[in-house]
Design a protein around this motif. Structure first.
Motif, short mmCIF file in Angstrom:
data_model
loop_
_atom_site.label_atom_id
_atom_site.label_comp_id
_atom_site.label_asym_id
_atom_site.label_seq_id
_atom_site.Cartn_x
_atom_site.Cartn_y
_atom_site.Cartn_z
N ARG A 69 0.83 -1.21 0.00
CA ARG A 69 0.00 0.00 0.00
C ARG A 69 0.86 1.26 0.00
N HIS A 70 1.94 1.21 0.77
CA HIS A 70 2.84 2.36 0.90
C HIS A 70 3.34 2.78 -0.48
N VAL A 71 3.75 1.80 -1.29
CA VAL A 71 4.25 2.12 -2.63
C VAL A 71 3.10 2.54 -3.54
N GLN A 72 2.02 1.78 -3.46
CA GLN A 72 0.91 2.08 -4.38
C GLN A 72 0.28 3.43 -4.11
N GLU A 73 0.35 3.86 -2.86
CA GLU A 73 -0.20 5.18 -2.53
C GLU A 73 0.85 6.27 -2.75
N ARG A 74 1.93 5.92 -3.40
CA ARG A 74 2.96 6.87 -3.87
C ARG A 74 3.64 7.59 -2.73
N ARG A 75 3.88 6.89 -1.61
CA ARG A 75 4.46 7.57 -0.45
C ARG A 75 5.97 7.40 -0.35
N ASN A 76 6.57 6.48 -1.11
CA ASN A 76 8.00 6.22 -0.89
C ASN A 76 8.91 7.20 -1.61
N VAL A 77 10.05 7.47 -0.95
CA VAL A 77 11.19 8.12 -1.60
C VAL A 77 12.34 7.14 -1.43
N GLY A 78 12.71 6.47 -2.50
CA GLY A 78 13.76 5.46 -2.43
C GLY A 78 13.17 4.07 -2.22
N LYS A 79 14.04 3.19 -1.70
CA LYS A 79 13.75 1.76 -1.70
C LYS A 79 12.91 1.32 -0.50
N VAL A 80 11.96 0.44 -0.75
CA VAL A 80 11.20 -0.21 0.32
C VAL A 80 11.73 -1.64 0.44
N LEU A 81 12.01 -2.03 1.70
CA LEU A 81 12.62 -3.35 1.95
C LEU A 81 11.76 -4.16 2.91
N PHE A 82 11.98 -5.46 2.92
CA PHE A 82 11.41 -6.34 3.95
C PHE A 82 12.52 -6.79 4.88
N ASN A 83 12.22 -6.75 6.19
CA ASN A 83 13.09 -7.36 7.18
C ASN A 83 12.65 -8.83 7.31
N CYS A 84 13.50 -9.75 6.91
CA CYS A 84 13.12 -11.18 6.87
C CYS A 84 13.70 -11.95 8.05
N GLU A 85 14.32 -11.24 9.02
CA GLU A 85 14.99 -11.95 10.13
C GLU A 85 13.99 -12.44 11.15
#
Ligand SMILES: NC(=O)c1ccc[n+]([C@@H]2O[C@H](COP(=O)([O-])OP(=O)(O)OC[C@H]3O[C@@H](n4cnc5c(N)ncnc54)[C@H](OP(=O)(O)O)[C@@H]3O)[C@@H](O)[C@H]2O)c1
Length: 340
Positions: free
Chosen positions: A324-340
């Motif tokens: 949603r964060h990306v689709q709602e055009r809110r990011n500046v730069g890379k969105v990551l997942f913490n998989c730990e």
């Protein structure tokens, strides 16, 4: 192991973390315990059933990860258990573990964080391949970068700045323009309130630009083509315009296809313009070429000339929020997942 799974096509709520068996590395492969995995715009398209390269649901996306080597398959020679690495994978990266051919692993410099390492492969390789392999960015070139505040956009801007006197035009929503200026974009353009093509022509005195980096697609490719100065290049590397809401919209898709232009070699010759396409997901197997690109990028990183811009890190369990964060055009730069 746990994996962020697109259970069926639909809105972000179709994402679920599911348990699955941890794979064993076969000959020439390495099992990685994943620390971070990149979210890419193609994941949004895949979730909606708009990304032909993706597997069918239930599927796990993920083109890039960082983490530590956990287990080595027969015949692997370059790494040992515990090594810090990044890797390109064709899917399955958004999980706690992934198996990858050894040739697709890169050792991390000690100063590179897992965040930076997972943010680098897709974004920088795409921008680098366009600007320095298929094309050749030259001092003083004018470059129009679309989705300039996104992951690839930020990487392209940093790479443009490694060449003297490059003049950068970047489209993004208005609230991101300060970030674009700070990144070195001389001409941020709010495509919501202005016709960016008219704006580029105004700013260039009608001359246009040497480069259009266009992952928007459809009618924007036509607009970009018409902005090219003699010997200018249009790089087509995405079709973000296909995404019009949280679900696939067939009327919108049909409209996008109908707006598509066909480029004849005769016209390209007459216009002195170049149109080319790039799909890095289909290049992961080109280990030698990608290895050379990565060496060049790692050198730029250690020289301090590029630095991945991290927008946010979501736990795997918050996959829907990340989409949603990306689709709602809110990011500046890379969105990551913490998989730990
Ligand atoms: N061919 C390849 O090898 C390759 C590799 C990587 C990425 N790509 C393509 O490059 C493009 C950028 O990818 P990315 O991962 O850098 O993107 P990203 O970081 O996820 O960028 C998201 C941003 O794009 C802008 N945007 C423009 N149109 C949008 C739409 N219809 N829906 C939502 N956001 C939209 C929004 O910012 P603003 O509102 O500020 O514009 C949004 O914040 C995508 O089209 C992707 O598919 C291609």
């Amino acid at each position: 192991m746990r994996a962020l799974t697109i259970t069926r096509y639909g809105d972000p709520d179709v994402l679920e973390v599911r348990e699955r068996a941890t794979p064993s590395p076969q000959s020439g492969e390495v099992l990685i315990r994943v620390a971070r995995a990149g979210l890419n715009f193609s994941d949004i398209a895949a979730r909606q059933g708009l990304y032909p390269d993706a597997p069918k649901p239930p599927m796990v996306m993920g083109y890039e990860v960082s983490g530590t080597v956990e287990q080595l398959g027969l015949g692997t020679i370059r790494f040992k258990a515990g090594d810090r690495v990044s890797a390109m994978c064709k899917f399955n990266g958004q999980a706690t573990h992934v198996v990858v051919p050894e040739a697709q692993l890169t050792a991390l410099p000690p100063q590179m964080s897992f965040d930076e390492a997972a943010a680098l492969p897709v974004n920088y390789l795409t921008a680098f391949h366009i600007l320095f392999h298929v094309g050749q960015l030259r001092p003083g070139d004018k470059v129009l970068v679309h989705m300039a505040a996104g992951g690839v956009g930020q990487s392209a801007i940093q790479l443009c700045r490694t060449v003297e006197g490059v003049d950068i035009f970047g489209t993004a929503s208005a609230q991101k323009h300060d970030a674009l200026r700070a990144a070195g974009v001389q001409h941020p353009i709010d495509y919501h309130s202005k016709d960016y093509a008219q704006e580029v022509l105004r700013l260039t005195g009608g001359k246009g630009v040497q480069w259009v980096l266009d992952p928007l697609g459809g009618a924007d490719w036509n607009k970009g083509y018409n902005l090219l100065a003699p010997s200018g290049r249009l790089a087509a590397y995405g079709w973000a315009n296909m995404i019009s809401g949280t679900h696939r919209n067939v009327f919108h898709i049909a409209k996008e296809f109908l707006g598509l232009k066909r480029y004849s070699p005769m016209k390209l010759m007459g216009d002195n313009r170049c149109v080319f396409g790039v799909n890095m997901g289909n290049m992961w197997g080109e280990a030698e070429l990608i290895g050379r690109h990565l060496d060049a990028l790692m050198k730029l990183y250690t020289q301090g000339k590029i630095r991945p811009v991290i927008d946010s890190v979501f736990p795997l369990e918050k996959g829907a929020d990340a989409h949603r964060h990306v689709q709602e055009r809110r990011n500046v730069g890379k969105v990551l997942f913490n998989c730990e």
